[in-house]
Design an enzyme around this catalytic site. Structure first.
Site, PDB file in Angstrom:
ATOM      1  N   LYS A  78      -5.771  -5.258  -0.443  1.00 26.34           N
ATOM      2  CA  LYS A  78      -4.516  -5.463  -0.831  1.00 26.34           C
ATOM      3  C   LYS A  78      -4.502  -6.374  -2.403  1.00 26.34           C
ATOM      4  CE  LYS A  78      -0.581  -4.740   0.866  1.00 26.34           C
ATOM      5  NZ  LYS A  78       0.078  -3.830   1.883  1.00 26.34           N
TER       6      LYS A  78
ATOM      7  N   ASP B  75       3.658  -1.252  -2.566  1.00 31.18           N
ATOM      8  CA  ASP B  75       3.959  -1.963  -1.279  1.00 31.18           C
ATOM      9  C   ASP B  75       5.283  -2.643  -1.789  1.00 31.18           C
ATOM     10  OD1 ASP B  75       2.555  -3.368   1.135  1.00 31.18           O
ATOM     11  OD2 ASP B  75       3.811  -5.088   0.028  1.00 31.18           O
TER      12      ASP B  75
HETATM   13  O1  2IT Z   1       1.028  -2.038   3.856  1.00 32.20           O
HETATM   14  C1  2IT Z   1       0.719  -0.608   3.886  1.00 32.20           C
HETATM   15  O2  2IT Z   1       0.102  -0.230   4.667  1.00 32.20           O
HETATM   16  C2  2IT Z   1       0.996  -0.397   2.641  1.00 32.20           C
HETATM   17  N1  2IT Z   1       1.590  -0.998   1.693  1.00 32.20           N
HETATM   18  C3  2IT Z   1       0.625   1.118   2.062  1.00 32.20           C
HETATM   19  C4  2IT Z   1      -0.943   1.081   1.472  1.00 32.20           C
HETATM   20  C5  2IT Z   1      -1.373   2.393   1.166  1.00 32.20           C
HETATM   21  O3  2IT Z   1      -2.736   2.320   0.824  1.00 32.20           O
HETATM   22  O4  2IT Z   1      -0.809   3.368   1.145  1.00 32.20           O
END
Ligand code: 2IT
Length: 444
Positions: free
Chosen positions: A124, A164
């Site tokens: 993240k 996100d």
């Molecule tokens: O929390 C999540 O799963 C997302 N923000 C998407 C992450 C992604 O790599 O598509």
């Protein structure tokens, strides 16, 4: 493994990282019993290893606003675990972002990605940058400055960021565009790209669609259907938008959405025009839902409140962590809610979860419910690697299958002796076992 001992050690080191500690505690409490049946995990010290991110990048992001002033934010990328594949996870731009936020999100992402069955590790990233009130040019300069620092650490087989909160198609475009200039390659690093240049069809809708498919499985298992249910959503961004589209298509009535300013109650339910208006509200970057009530007769704006005080059949928090607390859960239970599905990551506080599970309510956690988003990201990576693209129907079919598989995995690991399905245990054990097994087989 004794949860309290592990938590004591983590608290001593990271006592101020409350969201990270909250996420770790929830997973460890769920898996403790099953984990302790596997002495080989303990021997390889899997717990100590799995709760720590592989590495963290923290950097200064310097950019220029429209008045020519120099602004400074903090940028991060937490590469949590790559036992199952390249690091994968979104980027959040929101003033509340701290290292604790991104460690909790990266930790959750690791197990969520395991549940999808696609080859993705967990990561993240983000920044405390607030897109609210910023011009398009300011957002672009910020995205470029963030990527100037991050680009060396990401790549199609290394780490694949996505959106996100505060990061959607526009921001992905700016980040990918800048990444390509620096890296001089075009392998599709980033998911959620524009569909004209490598993005997967259905990616923008996928989190919301997947969440509604998951709720449909829960309801059907318990002799109900999505059609005819009244639904309260929180938030009004991409995720709430996708959920509203799919819930309405399946015959449910979405009666609430919300923003930081309060919530909208629309007794007649959302329709195509109202759902399209959500997009306008979001794109305005004002972070308010109140204008909805001015635009549509019959809708009321309730200032400063959350929609959990409404009497609805299905509650789906779609906004941010810890947005549904113990008293919200008690209100929903008193109003005889049928199902609470966390769509935001860690949307419910531990007290809310213990109320819901204690009352044997149908409750499912974010890492199962919202896994559709990253699943379609995984499908975008597959399409980019093949230099090919699937139709809407093909992507949607795969998404449905993945959500059905995740539901099955939750039943397999979450069914209790009295027949109650603990989706929290089910999702945590299924995800954890897969990552732990991979770590064990790959050595230390
Ligand atoms: O929390 C999540 O799963 C997302 N923000 C998407 C992450 C992604 O790599 O598509």
């Amino acid at each position: 493994m004794k949860v309290e001992q592990v938590m004591d050690r983590l608290c001593a080191k990271y006592g101020h990282e409350t969201e990270y500690l909250q996420a770790v505690r929830e997973v460890l409490e769920s898996v403790e019993e099953v984990y302790n049946l596997h002495p080989e995990f303990e021997e390889a010290n899997i717990i100590e290893r799995i709760v720590e991110p592989d590495r963290i990048f923290t950097f200064k992001v310097v950019w220029h606003d429209d008045k020519g002033r120099t602004q400074v934010n903090t940028g991060y990328r937490v590469q949590f675990n790559n036992a199952l594949g390249p690091y994968k996870g979104g980027v959040r731009f929101h003033p509340s972002v701290t290292l604790s936020t991104l460690k909790f999100l990266g930790f959750e992402q690791t197990f969520k990605n395991a549940l999808t069955t696609l080859p993705m590790g967990g990561a993240k990233g983000g920044s405390d940058f607030s897109p609210k009130g910023k011009s398009k040019a300011e957002v672009m300069r910020f995205c470029q400055a963030y990527i100037t620092e991050l680009w060396r650490h990401i790549g199609a087989e290394t780490d694949v960021p996505a959106g996100d909160i505060g990061v959607a198609g526009r921001e992905i475009g700016f980040m990918y565009g800048w990444y390509k200039k620096l890296a001089r390659e075009n392998t599709g690093v980033f998911t959620g790209k524009g569909t004209g240049w490598g993005g997967s069809l259905i990616r923008p809708e996928a989190t919301g669609f997947g969440a509604v498919y998951f709720v449909q499985h829960i309801l059907q298992l318990h002799g109900m259907d999505m059609a005819g249910q009244t639904v309260a959503l929180s938030g009004f961004g991409n995720v709430a938008w996708g959920a509203a589209l799919k819930a309405t298509e399946l015959g449910a009535k979405v009666v609430a959405i919300s923003g930081p300013d309060g919530y909208i109650y629309d007794e007649q339910g959302l329709n195509a025009e109202k759902i399209a208006f959500m997009t306008e509200l979001r794109d305005s970057c004002n972070d308010v839902v109140a204008p909805y009530a001015e635009r549509f007769a019959g809708a009321t704006f309730v200032a400063g409140k959350k929609p959990w005080e409404l009497k609805v059949d299905v509650a789906m928090p779609c906004a941010i962590q810890n947005e549904l607390d113990g008293s919200d859960a008690r209100a929903l239970i008193a109003n005889k809610v049928r199902c609470v599905a966390e769509v935001s990551n860690m949307g419910c506080t531990p007290e809310a979860i213990s109320e819901l599970v204690g009352h044997k309510m149908l409750f499912a956690p974010g890492k199962a419910v919202n896994a559709g988003g990253v699943s379609v990201s995984g499908l975008e990576m597959s399409q980019n690697a093949m230099k090919y693209s699937w139709t809407r129907e093909e992507v949607d079919g795969k998404l449905r299958q993945i959500m059905s598989n995740i539901h099955e995995a939750c039943l397999k690991f979450g069914r209790q002796p009295d027949g109650y399905v603990s989706y929290v245990k089910g999702a945590n054990i299924a995800g954890f076992m897969k990552v732990a097994q991979a770590m064990l087989e790959q050595g230390a």
